[in-house]
Design a protein around this motif. Structure first.
Motif, PDB file in Angstrom:
ATOM      1  N   GLY A 112       0.798  -1.226   0.000  1.00 37.49           N
ATOM      2  CA  GLY A 112       0.000   0.000   0.000  1.00 37.49           C
ATOM      3  C   GLY A 112       0.828   1.272   0.000  1.00 37.49           C
ATOM      4  O   GLY A 112       0.285   2.364  -0.145  1.00 37.49           O
ATOM      5  N   TYR A 113       2.133   1.157   0.182  1.00 31.02           N
ATOM      6  CA  TYR A 113       2.978   2.348   0.079  1.00 31.02           C
ATOM      7  C   TYR A 113       3.076   2.734  -1.388  1.00 31.02           C
ATOM      8  O   TYR A 113       3.311   1.878  -2.250  1.00 31.02           O
ATOM      9  CB  TYR A 113       4.391   2.068   0.606  1.00 31.02           C
ATOM     10  N   GLU A 114       2.941   4.026  -1.663  1.00 31.55           N
ATOM     11  CA  GLU A 114       2.911   4.490  -3.056  1.00 31.55           C
ATOM     12  C   GLU A 114       4.197   4.162  -3.810  1.00 31.55           C
ATOM     13  O   GLU A 114       4.182   3.563  -4.881  1.00 31.55           O
ATOM     14  CB  GLU A 114       2.719   6.008  -3.061  1.00 31.55           C
ATOM     15  N   CYS A 115       5.315   4.546  -3.217  1.00 31.56           N
ATOM     16  CA  CYS A 115       6.591   4.403  -3.913  1.00 31.56           C
ATOM     17  C   CYS A 115       7.015   2.926  -3.939  1.00 31.56           C
ATOM     18  O   CYS A 115       7.281   2.364  -5.007  1.00 31.56           O
ATOM     19  CB  CYS A 115       7.625   5.266  -3.189  1.00 31.56           C
ATOM     20  N   LEU A 129      -9.195   7.295   5.546  1.00 35.04           N
ATOM     21  CA  LEU A 129      -7.780   7.337   5.166  1.00 35.04           C
ATOM     22  C   LEU A 129      -7.545   6.738   3.785  1.00 35.04           C
ATOM     23  O   LEU A 129      -6.715   7.226   3.021  1.00 35.04           O
ATOM     24  CB  LEU A 129      -6.918   6.620   6.216  1.00 35.04           C
ATOM     25  N   VAL A 130      -8.289   5.676   3.458  1.00 34.71           N
ATOM     26  CA  VAL A 130      -8.117   5.058   2.137  1.00 34.71           C
ATOM     27  C   VAL A 130      -8.440   6.060   1.033  1.00 34.71           C
ATOM     28  O   VAL A 130      -7.793   6.074  -0.014  1.00 34.71           O
ATOM     29  CB  VAL A 130      -9.018   3.800   2.009  1.00 34.71           C
ATOM     30  N   HIS A 131      -9.432   6.911   1.288  1.00 32.59           N
ATOM     31  CA  HIS A 131      -9.861   7.846   0.250  1.00 32.59           C
ATOM     32  C   HIS A 131      -9.148   9.191   0.333  1.00 32.59           C
ATOM     33  O   HIS A 131      -9.484  10.120  -0.390  1.00 32.59           O
ATOM     34  CB  HIS A 131     -11.384   8.034   0.323  1.00 32.59           C
ATOM     35  N   GLN A 132      -8.170   9.277   1.194  1.00 38.59           N
ATOM     36  CA  GLN A 132      -7.477  10.547   1.391  1.00 38.59           C
ATOM     37  C   GLN A 132      -6.122  10.512   0.678  1.00 38.59           C
ATOM     38  O   GLN A 132      -5.479   9.472   0.613  1.00 38.59           O
ATOM     39  CB  GLN A 132      -7.284  10.720   2.906  1.00 38.59           C
ATOM     40  N   ASP A 133      -5.698  11.653   0.139  1.00 37.82           N
ATOM     41  CA  ASP A 133      -4.382  11.761  -0.478  1.00 37.82           C
ATOM     42  C   ASP A 133      -3.301  11.562   0.600  1.00 37.82           C
ATOM     43  O   ASP A 133      -3.490  11.980   1.742  1.00 37.82           O
ATOM     44  CB  ASP A 133      -4.264  13.163  -1.095  1.00 37.82           C
ATOM     45  N   ARG A 150      -1.314   7.949  10.606  1.00 30.08           N
ATOM     46  CA  ARG A 150      -2.224   8.015   9.446  1.00 30.08           C
ATOM     47  C   ARG A 150      -1.564   7.408   8.210  1.00 30.08           C
ATOM     48  O   ARG A 150      -2.181   6.666   7.455  1.00 30.08           O
ATOM     49  CB  ARG A 150      -2.634   9.474   9.170  1.00 30.08           C
ATOM     50  N   PHE A 151      -0.280   7.715   8.061  1.00 34.58           N
ATOM     51  CA  PHE A 151       0.462   7.226   6.903  1.00 34.58           C
ATOM     52  C   PHE A 151       0.523   5.688   6.897  1.00 34.58           C
ATOM     53  O   PHE A 151       0.246   5.038   5.885  1.00 34.58           O
ATOM     54  CB  PHE A 151       1.866   7.845   6.947  1.00 34.58           C
ATOM     55  N   VAL A 152       0.848   5.117   8.052  1.00 34.08           N
ATOM     56  CA  VAL A 152       0.996   3.660   8.144  1.00 34.08           C
ATOM     57  C   VAL A 152      -0.365   2.969   8.028  1.00 34.08           C
ATOM     58  O   VAL A 152      -0.529   1.983   7.306  1.00 34.08           O
ATOM     59  CB  VAL A 152       1.680   3.277   9.485  1.00 34.08           C
ATOM     60  N   GLY A 156       6.902  17.627  12.988  1.00 26.88           N
ATOM     61  CA  GLY A 156       6.710  18.275  11.685  1.00 26.88           C
ATOM     62  C   GLY A 156       6.958  17.346  10.512  1.00 26.88           C
ATOM     63  O   GLY A 156       7.403  17.777   9.445  1.00 26.88           O
ATOM     64  N   LEU A 157       6.648  16.078  10.725  1.00 25.84           N
ATOM     65  CA  LEU A 157       6.860  15.054   9.697  1.00 25.84           C
ATOM     66  C   LEU A 157       6.216  15.449   8.370  1.00 25.84           C
ATOM     67  O   LEU A 157       5.094  15.922   8.330  1.00 25.84           O
ATOM     68  CB  LEU A 157       6.188  13.780  10.213  1.00 25.84           C
ATOM     69  N   LYS A 158       6.953  15.224   7.279  1.00 24.69           N
ATOM     70  CA  LYS A 158       6.436  15.559   5.940  1.00 24.69           C
ATOM     71  C   LYS A 158       6.368  14.297   5.084  1.00 24.69           C
ATOM     72  O   LYS A 158       7.036  13.314   5.360  1.00 24.69           O
ATOM     73  CB  LYS A 158       7.383  16.545   5.249  1.00 24.69           C
ATOM     74  N   ALA A 159       5.576  14.369   4.008  1.00 24.06           N
ATOM     75  CA  ALA A 159       5.471  13.224   3.094  1.00 24.06           C
ATOM     76  C   ALA A 159       6.745  13.076   2.278  1.00 24.06           C
ATOM     77  O   ALA A 159       7.144  11.979   1.909  1.00 24.06           O
ATOM     78  CB  ALA A 159       4.275  13.395   2.167  1.00 24.06           C
TER      79      ALA A 159
END
Ligand SMILES: Cc1cc2nc3c(=O)[nH]c(=O)nc-3n(C[C@H](O)[C@H](O)[C@H](O)COP(=O)(O)OP(=O)(O)OC[C@H]3O[C@@H](n4cnc5c(N)ncnc54)[C@H](O)[C@@H]3O)c2cc1C
Length: 445
Positions: free
Chosen positions: A84-87, A153-157, A208-210, A392-395
């Protein structure tokens, strides 16, 4: 953007590809052959740039290594790939790695009056019927909240996960209305094994990311162990460009110290963490050889009684149920995770003490565990960078003007995804400095 070395490369390029680079000084030197250093090297190679990767240990992979012990495959720490991770999901060809998934959902084991009971929390979106059964496990409101959070979360960018709120995960989940009991039974043991800390002090952004990645994809184990991922990237880079057993140190943006020799480079990229123990998490992992799987079904088994200072085991997995190659001669591999702070809270410092404690706790769940043979007790320090509330974690890594480029999960957040994303950012910045227009990344490993 043409950078400091742009003119040299522009003179020798056809299209975007540099030609006629002869001396070592025109290579990009990368220090560290974990997934970040390797992926960075691969992106540069696919843009026609020559690279030299230096790795101080005897193999590539960094924290993603797998050992063979008596026919069992032992990852260094319980480790999964998230499709499920994009990269990671788009760069790694999980099919060709023979990767197989854990079952969606989890099982929770707890002692009720000294007797173990196992509850299954199925994923309502993938196994709706089984999920109906989960409702028997009490606390409907918490389960409905999990479903609602998952859907949102699934539907969120992905970027949205990083753009709002930066409180601790514990506070975030409480503010969403989850009960303390559900946190203890479900989220604490699950997330402790992911964040490698038991207080859920990690930023809600990381949660949220995980959680989004878990909801979107699957937790996978490659057939040859977790090391298969860096090995694949190393093959793409070309083994002849990777030097093992060679510690290196960047002197400045264009000189690297290898042993007592200084080598010139077009650009130096440091691809390893430089953080100290206080800036990173640690974890103990114990691998057992068991005659049969104690928890068949391919679920992760969470300790529903998990409490800092009271018990050690956060969760248990049976990798051989998911990926039979992890087992040996039909025997099961049981992998137990003890987070560093949980061991510390119980005063467990030595491997023997950790093993005794784990055996004691396992005995209450599985009496047959007295017969399990310990294959390894691993203590991984510097396992993940600390990313607590307010960090201040960023994407993605912000653009950098620092002369020596860096990549690795420590530049972003502790995950394979963080390592890969930071590697791409460093490679693109490097290409810009070399005056090469970065080509889209289309290759897979
Ligand atoms: C137990 C455990 C479980 C994990 N589970 C997951 C998971 O399930 N999912 C997930 O997404 N992530 C997980 N992670 C995190 C993931 O493994 C890391 O984020 C990722 O591997 C980091 O890669 P990296 O290349 O940034 O760093 P590293 O893997 O640390 O690589 C750095 C490399 O640089 C080398 N090096 C250091 N100094 C020098 C030097 N001076 N000269 C030459 N070489 C040098 C090191 O030897 C190392 O090989 C887990 C990590 C651990 C430890």
């Amino acid at each position: 953007m043409a950078g400091v070395h742009g003119s040299y490369f522009r003179e020798r390029c056809v299209g975007n590809r540099p030609l006629g680079i002869r001396s070592m000084s025109n290579r990009v030197h990368i220090v560290g052959a974990g997934v970040a250093g390797l992926h960075c090297a691969a992106v540069l190679r696919s843009n026609g740039v020559r690279v030299a990767v230096y790795e101080k240990s005897d193999a590539v992979g960094g924290r993603m290594r797998t050992d063979q012990v008596g026919g069992f495959l032992l990852d260094r720490g319980f480790h999964v790939m998230q499709s499920g991770y994009e990269c990671a999901g788009s760069r790694v060809d999980f099919g060709s790695l023979g990767a197989r998934p854990f079952r969606s959902g989890v099982r929770v084991i707890r002692l009720a009056g000294g007797t173990p009971e196992v509850l299954t929390y199925a994923d309502p979106f993938r196994s709706p019927l089984a999920a109906l059964g989960s409702l028997r496990n009490g606390n409907w409101f918490d389960l409905l909240r999990v479903g609602a959070l998952r859907w949102r979360l699934v539907h969120q960018d992905v970027n949205a996960s990083f753009s709002s709120g930066d409180a601790s995960t514990h506070r975030y989940l409480r503010e969403l209305g989850f009960s303390q009991d559900f946190l203890k039974r479900f989220f604490c043991p699950l997330l402790a094994g992911i964040f490698l800390e038991s207080r859920l002090a990690t930023s809600e952004r990381m949660f949220r990311f995980v959680f989004q990645a878990m909801a979107r994809g699957k937790m996978l184990l490659p057939r040859a162990g977790i090391k298969a991922v860096p090995e694949r990237i190393a093959d793409f880079v070309g083994r002849e460009h990777i030097r093992l057993g060679v510690p290196a140190r960047a002197i400045d943006s264009r000189r690297v110290l290898i042993g007592d020799r200084v080598e010139d480079a077009a650009q130096i990229i440091v691809a390893h963490p430089t953080v100290g123990a206080s800036d990173s998490r640690s974890v103990w992992t114990l691998h057992f050889d068991a005659e049969h799987s104690p928890a068949p079904g391919g679920y992760l088994l969470l300790n529903g009684d998990y409490e800092l200072g009271k018990n050690a085991i956060a969760h248990l997995a049976v990798p051989s149920d998911v990926q039979p190659c992890y087992g040996a001669d039909g025997r099961a591999l049981v992998t137990v995770t003890v987070v560093g702070d949980a061991a510390q809270a119980l005063g467990l410092v030595e491997p023997g003490a950790v093993a005794d404690r784990v055996r004691y706790e396992l005995g209450a769940w599985f009496p047959q565990s007295v017969n399990w043979r310990i294959l390894a007790v691993q203590n991984v320090s510097g396992a993940l960078p600390v990313r607590e509330a307010g960090s201040g974690l960023k994407a993605d890594t912000p653009a950098t003007s620092s002369e020596i480029l860096s990549c690795g999960d420590h530049c972003l957040h502790g995950s394979v995804e963080g390592a890969l994303r930071s590697a791409e950012a460093a490679a693109i910045e490097c290409l810009n400095r070399l005056g090469i227009e970065p080509a889209p990344i289309t290759h897979t490993y």
